[in-house]
Design an enzyme around this catalytic site. Structure first.
Site, PDB file in Angstrom:
ATOM      1  N   ASP A   1      40.811  26.802 -32.834  1.00  0.00           N
ATOM      2  CA  ASP A   1      41.555  27.575 -33.928  1.00  0.00           C
ATOM      3  C   ASP A   1      41.753  28.958 -33.496  1.00  0.00           C
ATOM      4  OD1 ASP A   1      42.081  27.999 -36.694  1.00  0.00           O
ATOM      5  OD2 ASP A   1      40.061  29.084 -37.120  1.00  0.00           O
TER       6      ASP A   1
ATOM      7  N   ASP B   1      48.975  30.704 -37.438  1.00  0.00           N
ATOM      8  CA  ASP B   1      47.616  29.972 -37.913  1.00  0.00           C
ATOM      9  C   ASP B   1      47.501  28.611 -37.615  1.00  0.00           C
ATOM     10  OD1 ASP B   1      45.138  29.274 -38.757  1.00  0.00           O
ATOM     11  OD2 ASP B   1      45.652  29.585 -41.166  1.00  0.00           O
TER      12      ASP B   1
END
Length: 484
Positions: A364, A166
């Site tokens: 992201d 992440d």
């Protein structure tokens, strides 16, 4: 004509030429292979389709690695399998997770831009402040950041487990025995008693002081990472050995050893944070760069997450911008968008990060669909629809408002879509990265969505098949298509 008149005439021509170049770019046709794409969606739900990841020793289309530090990277579906009955159900589940994660990221940035840190608030205060903005803070980890996984070894000897990757998180953590409360994961729980490299951190260490939320117990550091939806991980903050690819190791990495964990962490043993904060994995190993290539989420292929390896020489680079209020996220200096070679009339300020920490556009890995400020999205959608007047339209699906019925087509030509950056570089997206199937019968949608937030997000649908390189030393982000 005198010399000064000639000079100004030439200058005017050059200026007009430069303006023309900023408004119009060469636009070669972009083709979408409808038949091949639909075949893949149908194979996912055939009786013989694979539902879990193959042996970790199997390698699919793996890029030759010139880096000593490399993890193999897998899409969520190949690790966790599927529980949905058809591809439409799978799409809706993905989009629901995605919307929750976007709310979490945007609310976190909005809070910080207002000078509010979550660590300074009680859970009730955090909920109240969040509702003033865009609704409750939702855990990015529990609600969608788990789209790509890697096999990571923790301890000595290494216990290998799947961990979520992440770029929107900093703190690394893994579930640990003994468990006061642990959720179900695919691999055995990590037992620190079997590791010779397990070392609890004291409260005076820099790693402990870098946590947003920490406590002391008998001079050992306790950590907590919690979220507004009730998900959390709590335990000892320690240093451990991390193993790459079954061989290369890095010692003394600060990681949470979670004895009390709650949430829907999609079966992963924990999380490897790739954000820009001091506790993230790249920061702790002093990486000058890292890169990943996200393979198709519907495949069982794998790629790599690499550290300290040079970006491909043909990479399209863009300035990497950091938010002085929040160091976790990676912002890209987007200046414009073009459709069919025409730059859209969107002010560059729309995409800029403000001095107060609001706005901007982040890259992201956990968000799927790119979100653009409403005005920018509307301009792009309208230009795209203008170029697809020959394609049969279909009803919108979830957050997608521009969809097409391509069931009778084998291949279609669609308008080109490109991102433009402040350094003058252009990243042209493949058609499959913005026209995606939402069912197995031929419905394709334009894979962008509007947001009322000032923060934009470039998601992993637009990144798939592209090696994204983060040159931390030179503050550049690179995009290299077809480099998985």
């Amino acid at each position: 004509m005198d010399k000064s008149a000639i000079f100004f005439a030439i200058l005017s021509l050059l200026a007009a030429s430069a303006l023309s170049r900023t408004l119009t770019f060469t636009s070669k046709p972009n083709f979408l292979d409808v038949s091949s794409t639909l075949s893949k969606t149908q194979e996912l739900f055939s009786q013989n389709s694979r539902s879990v990841l193959p042996s970790m020793h199997e390698v699919h289309h793996r890029r030759p690695v010139d880096s000593a530090l490399s993890f193999q990277l897998h899409p969520r579906l190949s690790v966790r399998g599927k529980s949905e009955k058809d591809y439409m159900s799978l799409t809706l589940a993905r989009l629901a997770r995605d919307s929750a994660r976007v709310t979490a990221i945007q609310t976190r940035v909005d809070l910080v831009s207002l000078g509010i840190r979550r660590a300074d608030l009680t859970p009730l205060e955090a909920e109240v402040e969040a509702e003033k903005l865009e609704g409750p803070v939702i855990s990015g980890t529990s609600q969608g950041s788990g789209e790509y996984f890697s096999r990571v070894g923790v301890g000595n000897p290494a216990t290998e487990s799947y961990m979520v990757l992440d770029t929107g998180s900093d703190v690394n953590w893994v579930q640990c025995a003994p468990c006061a409360d642990c959720y179900q994961q695919a691999d055995p729980i990590f037992d620190p008693g079997l590791s010779t490299s397990f070392n609890p951190l004291t409260c005076e260490t820099q790693q402990c002081r870098s946590l947003d939320v920490s406590e002391c117990r008998n001079d050992t550091c306790l950590y907590e990472v919690s979220y507004g939806d009730g998900s959390y991980t709590v335990g000892d903050f320690v240093t451990e050995t991390i193993t790459f690819g079954g061989s290369q190791t890095v010692d003394n990495v600060a990681i949470g050893c979670g004895h009390n964990n709650e949430g829907l962490f999609v079966g992963a043993a924990g999380l490897l944070g790739l954000g820009g904060g001091a506790l993230s994995f790249p920061s702790q190993i002093n990486a000058t760069s890292f890169s990943y290539c996200l393979v198709d989420r519907d495949s069982d292929s794998a790629s790599t997450l690499e550290f300290n390896s040079a970006a491909p020489p043909d990479a399209v680079t863009a300035p990497l911008v950091r938010n002085p209020k929040l160091d976790t996220f990676y912002y890209v200096d987007l200046s414009g968008i073009s459709v069919s070679g025409e730059v859209l009339p969107i002010p560059p300020s729309t995409f800029q990060l403000s001095d107060g920490g609001s706005g901007g556009v982040i890259i992201d890995s956990g968000t799927a669909v790119t979100r653009l400020q409403t005005e920018a999205y509307n301009a792009m959608r309208d230009a795209f629809k203008k170029g697809t007047g020959n394609l049969p339209s279909s009803n919108g699906v979830a957050l997608f408002d521009t969809c097409y019925n391509l069931s009778s087509r084998k291949s279609v030509e669609v308008p080109t879509v490109s991102f433009h950056f402040s350094n003058g570089k252009e990243l042209r997206l493949p058609a499959k990265n913005y026209m995606i199937p939402v069912d197995s019968s031929g419905t394709f949608c334009f894979a962008f969505a509007p947001t009322s937030s000032s923060l934009g997000i470039i998601g992993n649908v637009q990144q798939q098949g592209t090696r994204v390189s983060y040159d931390l030393a030179n503050s550049l982000i690179g995009f290299s298509p077809n480099k998985c």
